[in-house]
Design a protein around this motif. Sequence first.
Motif, short mmCIF file in Angstrom:
data_model
loop_
_atom_site.label_atom_id
_atom_site.label_comp_id
_atom_site.label_asym_id
_atom_site.label_seq_id
_atom_site.Cartn_x
_atom_site.Cartn_y
_atom_site.Cartn_z
N ILE A 1 0.83 -1.20 0.00
CA ILE A 1 0.00 0.00 0.00
C ILE A 1 0.87 1.26 0.00
O ILE A 1 0.58 2.24 -0.69
N SER A 2 1.96 1.22 0.76
CA SER A 2 2.88 2.35 0.81
C SER A 2 3.49 2.62 -0.57
O SER A 2 3.58 3.77 -1.02
N ILE A 3 3.88 1.54 -1.24
CA ILE A 3 4.48 1.68 -2.57
C ILE A 3 3.46 2.25 -3.56
O ILE A 3 3.77 3.14 -4.36
N ALA B 1 1.33 6.72 -6.84
CA ALA B 1 0.23 7.60 -7.21
C ALA B 1 0.63 9.06 -7.06
O ALA B 1 0.30 9.90 -7.91
N LEU B 2 1.36 9.37 -6.00
CA LEU B 2 1.82 10.75 -5.80
C LEU B 2 2.81 11.16 -6.87
O LEU B 2 2.77 12.28 -7.38
N ALA B 3 3.72 10.23 -7.23
CA ALA B 3 4.71 10.52 -8.27
C ALA B 3 4.03 10.75 -9.62
O ALA B 3 4.40 11.66 -10.37
N GLU B 4 3.03 9.93 -9.92
CA GLU B 4 2.30 10.07 -11.18
C GLU B 4 1.56 11.41 -11.23
O GLU B 4 1.54 12.08 -12.27
N ARG C 1 -4.12 23.72 0.66
CA ARG C 1 -5.38 23.04 0.37
C ARG C 1 -5.33 21.61 0.90
O ARG C 1 -4.44 20.84 0.56
N PRO C 2 -6.26 21.20 1.73
CA PRO C 2 -6.23 19.88 2.36
C PRO C 2 -6.56 18.74 1.40
O PRO C 2 -6.19 17.60 1.65
N LYS C 3 -7.31 19.05 0.32
CA LYS C 3 -7.70 17.99 -0.60
C LYS C 3 -7.22 18.33 -2.01
O LYS C 3 -7.84 19.05 -2.73
N THR C 4 -6.09 17.81 -2.37
CA THR C 4 -5.55 18.00 -3.71
C THR C 4 -5.85 16.76 -4.53
O THR C 4 -6.18 15.69 -4.01
N GLU C 5 -5.68 16.92 -5.82
CA GLU C 5 -5.89 15.78 -6.71
C GLU C 5 -4.94 14.64 -6.38
O GLU C 5 -5.30 13.46 -6.43
N ALA C 6 -3.70 14.99 -6.02
CA ALA C 6 -2.72 13.96 -5.70
C ALA C 6 -3.13 13.15 -4.48
O ALA C 6 -3.01 11.92 -4.45
N ARG C 7 -3.63 13.86 -3.49
CA ARG C 7 -4.06 13.17 -2.27
C ARG C 7 -5.23 12.24 -2.56
O ARG C 7 -5.29 11.11 -2.06
N ASN C 8 -6.16 12.70 -3.38
CA ASN C 8 -7.30 11.87 -3.74
C ASN C 8 -6.88 10.62 -4.48
O ASN C 8 -7.41 9.53 -4.24
N GLU C 9 -5.92 10.77 -5.39
CA GLU C 9 -5.43 9.61 -6.13
C GLU C 9 -4.75 8.62 -5.19
O GLU C 9 -4.90 7.40 -5.34
N ALA C 10 -4.02 9.14 -4.22
CA ALA C 10 -3.34 8.27 -3.26
C ALA C 10 -4.36 7.51 -2.41
O ALA C 10 -4.20 6.31 -2.15
N ILE C 11 -5.42 8.21 -2.01
CA ILE C 11 -6.47 7.57 -1.20
C ILE C 11 -7.17 6.50 -2.01
O ILE C 11 -7.47 5.40 -1.51
N GLN C 12 -7.43 6.79 -3.29
CA GLN C 12 -8.09 5.81 -4.14
C GLN C 12 -7.22 4.57 -4.34
O GLN C 12 -7.72 3.44 -4.35
N ALA C 13 -5.91 4.79 -4.49
CA ALA C 13 -5.00 3.65 -4.64
C ALA C 13 -4.99 2.79 -3.38
O ALA C 13 -4.98 1.55 -3.45
N ASN C 14 -5.02 3.46 -2.24
CA ASN C 14 -5.06 2.74 -0.96
C ASN C 14 -6.34 1.92 -0.84
O ASN C 14 -6.33 0.75 -0.45
N ALA C 15 -7.47 2.55 -1.20
CA ALA C 15 -8.76 1.87 -1.11
C ALA C 15 -8.82 0.68 -2.05
O ALA C 15 -9.37 -0.37 -1.72
#
Length: 220
Positions: free
Chosen positions: A128-130, A135-138, A150-164
């Motif tokens: 999950i960490s990888i 996702a953040l690098a992409e 901003r607390p909710k950036t596109e990068a953060r959302n992508e990372a959360i989706q990858a985790n989920a």
Amino acid sequence: MQQYVIYKRVSTKAQGQSGLGLDAQVRDIELFLENFSEGPYEVLGEFLEIESGASSDRPELVKALDLVRKTGAELLVSKLDRLSRKVSFIATVMDDPKVKLRVASMPMAEPFQLHIYAALAEQEREFISIRTKAALAEAKEKGVKLGGLRPKTEARNEAIQANAKARAMKVSKIVMPLRGQGASLRAIAEALDVAGIDTARGGKWTAKQVQRTLERLSID
């Protein structure tokens, strides 16, 4: 009479004060004592740690283990990761001849099974960490600004989706066959709870959460 020393752990002081994460541990331990303890039992002590699972500095755990060694009681935790998220740490505790570990959510598990579960859980966290870093690098390559106010950036959302998605893949071997057999969302949720698999926030499954998991699994 069977004797226990109970050890609970939360990661932050806020969780300890609010009961977030702690309530689930209390519930699992109570269920174990009521349904799986061998005959009459006695709780000799309860210890609560407010510390990260990656930390080895555990003064409350030291106290709990000291009491276990002195009395011969069993150390009881709700889940294996409440003891630690490190396989090496768990192995050290389990290799102590004066310590017998019981995990409430895995009441019938033998020491060998607990070793395997700890190793698999550690591998999952690494994966999950990888995925999150990837996702953040992409996102960064796409020109998404990381950080800032901003607390909710596109990068953060992508990372959360990858985790989920990674968590959904973990339970797919239970969820998909049951759904294929016509099991209801509620029945699948109950099966996940019986298997000792918590949600991302450490709670019990609901039909809605199962539905979201199925939706994530259907997105390639």
